[in-house]
Design a protein around this motif. Structure first.
Motif, short mmCIF file in Angstrom:
data_model
loop_
_atom_site.label_atom_id
_atom_site.label_comp_id
_atom_site.label_asym_id
_atom_site.label_seq_id
_atom_site.Cartn_x
_atom_site.Cartn_y
_atom_site.Cartn_z
N GLY A 89 0.62 -0.96 0.26
CA GLY A 89 -0.20 0.00 0.02
C GLY A 89 1.40 1.17 -0.18
N LEU A 90 0.64 2.47 0.59
CA LEU A 90 0.71 3.52 -0.11
C LEU A 90 0.57 4.58 1.59
N ASP A 91 1.87 5.09 1.99
CA ASP A 91 1.80 5.89 3.31
C ASP A 91 2.08 7.07 2.93
N LEU A 92 1.14 7.84 2.12
CA LEU A 92 1.52 8.81 1.68
C LEU A 92 0.89 10.04 3.37
N ALA B 86 0.01 9.13 -7.02
CA ALA B 86 -0.55 9.17 -6.46
C ALA B 86 -0.97 10.28 -6.30
N MET B 87 0.35 11.09 -6.12
CA MET B 87 0.08 12.68 -5.73
C MET B 87 0.24 13.34 -7.31
N SER B 88 -0.21 13.05 -8.24
CA SER B 88 -0.37 13.48 -9.41
C SER B 88 0.86 14.53 -10.28
N VAL B 89 1.84 13.28 -9.40
CA VAL B 89 3.05 13.64 -10.32
C VAL B 89 4.10 13.10 -11.47
N PRO B 90 3.74 13.79 -13.09
CA PRO B 90 4.45 12.32 -13.67
C PRO B 90 5.48 11.53 -13.10
N LEU C 147 14.93 13.80 4.12
CA LEU C 147 14.16 14.69 4.81
C LEU C 147 13.11 13.94 5.00
N THR C 148 12.21 14.20 6.00
CA THR C 148 11.47 14.26 6.33
C THR C 148 9.98 13.46 5.27
N ASP C 149 8.98 12.58 5.17
CA ASP C 149 7.85 12.94 4.71
C ASP C 149 7.28 14.28 3.94
N ALA C 150 6.88 15.26 4.88
CA ALA C 150 6.45 16.36 4.27
C ALA C 150 6.76 17.24 3.36
#
Length: 412
Positions: free
Chosen positions: A209-212, A325-329, A292-295
């Motif tokens: 899964g995804l952990d945004l 998932a963040m709509s980044v190509p 870096l941190t996730d943020a």
């Protein structure tokens, strides 16, 4: 079914503010199983002597929660290190009683369906612990991320291949089933077993899964030019060297070319890449930001024209999933696992095709890029994998192993 879940990693290592891909997978499993009641899940670990130990129900769950709290808050430095060290001391104190507790749990679940589940490599180097569990009737099921130290030894640490051979030998001899994080990884493991004339346990692929981060990203940094991001440890198979050569030899002096932002810690045996990062005057066109941190990572990703993922080989590709998932190509290597998880959304380029990467980077970074617009349109049909589906697949597979698997030989 009673799960004995191995949490050895949280007792041995501090988790930084930006965990690696395998750290994230392990921690997701730790969260999932620790949230279940003690009647269903016992948290276990391997002792320094390779034996099986069970932690007290509340203490084990508290350790998992403390590690997760530090990561979720993005804390770095001494706090997670000291908490991990404290957890290790607690675990060391528990090993005497923990040995007896493990035996009691196994005896109580004998004949009722117990599974020793491992989501890291630690138990794969502990045949004694696995034998103890199997000797009491438990099944053994490891999660295997990849077989890259054997399929691509040139990109692994010096002792990587030897350790992986030992892990795979234990899997062949003792696993009742094995989980893989992608079909490509499962197939590679099965090819290895076949090439060595070794028994292959039943495999099941379960996309992770995804952990945004559950935080709002800050405004993108002010930069004179657009940028692309490479997000990974700086290790040989990640192919940073090709990107750096493009920025040094091709994009230098081209105002239409984007900047390159590299996020991730430095790895091993990557001297030429490190020398380029340290010695070339990039004039602000290449930024190495480290871990870096996730943020913080999310902020840079949101402002990027694209994620660049030029890896030679992977077992999965969490940054690819995060970017989509963040709509980044995404511009990704044309390798089977990326097509498996990315479908028709990313642009795929052979990992060694320098001109192909040059053209794609310039095309997707251009103002009003048709390539970028087309990828964002394809992205509307893509769905990110989630942990609920992952664990549903895992639990179905474990039930199948309990009801239908053949006994595996023990190796005392």
């Amino acid at each position: 079914m009673h799960i004995l879940f191995d949490i050895t990693p949280v007792l041995l290592a501090p988790f930084g503010p930006q965990p690696s891909g395998m750290d994230r997978i392990f921690l997701a499993h730790a969260r999932h199983w620790a949230a279940m009641p003690p009647s269903a899940v016992t948290l276990v670990a391997r002792t320094p002597l390779g034996q099986l130990s069970a932690l007290p129900d509340q203490a084990g769950r508290a350790i998992v929660a403390a590690v997760q709290e530090n990561i979720a808050a993005g804390r770095s430095g001494a706090i997670p290190w000291l908490r991990a060290k404290a957890a290790a001391r607690v675990a060391g104190h528990l090993f005497g009683e923990g040995r007896g507790r493990a035996r009691r749990v196994l005896e109580a679940t004998q004949g009722k369906g117990a599974v020793l589940l491992n989501a890291s490599g630690h138990m794969l180097l502990a045949p004694r612990a696995v034998s103890e569990a199997k000797g009491k009737g438990a099944r053994f099921v490891p999660l295997i991320a990849d077989n890259l130290p054997l399929s691509h030894p040139e990109y692994s640490p010096r002792n990587g291949a030897a350790k992986q051979k030992a892990r795979m030998a234990l899997v062949s001899a003792m696993a009742d089933g094995a989980l893989a994080i992608s079909a490509a990884s499962a197939q590679e493991c099965q090819r290895y077993f076949a090439s060595q004339g070794m028994r292959a346990p039943p495999f099941e692929a379960a996309h992770v899964g995804l952990d945004l981060p559950a935080v709002k990203a800050a405004s993108p940094p002010e930069r004179p030019r657009p940028w692309c991001v490479v997000l990974s440890n700086i290790a040989p198979r990640k192919n940073h060297l090709l990107m750096l050569q493009l920025w040094k030899e091709v994009f230098a002096g081209q105002p239409e070319a984007p900047d390159l932002v590299i996020i991730g810690r430095r790895g091993w045996e990557n001297g030429t890449t490190f020398a380029m990062l340290d010695r070339v005057d990039w004039q602000g066109r290449v930024l190495e930001l480290g871990r870096l941190t996730d943020a913080e990572t999310r902020t840079w990703m949101h402002g990027a024209r694209a994620l660049l993922f030029p890896s030679i080989a992977e077992g999965y590709g969490i940054p690819l999933v995060e970017a989509l998932a963040m709509s980044v190509p995404v511009l990704a290597s044309d390798i089977p696992v990326f097509r498996e998880i990315g479908g028709d959304v990313p642009e795929y380029i052979h990992p060694l095709d320098g001109p192909g990467w040059r053209d794609a980077i310039l095309a997707i970074s251009a103002e009003g890029s048709p390539m970028r617009a087309a990828q964002l349109e394809r992205l509307q049909r893509w769905r990110a994998p989630d942990w609920a589906a992952h664990f549903a697949t895992v639990e179905r597979f474990l039930e199948k192993i309990l009801t239908g698997a053949q006994e595996c030989p023990s190796t005392e």
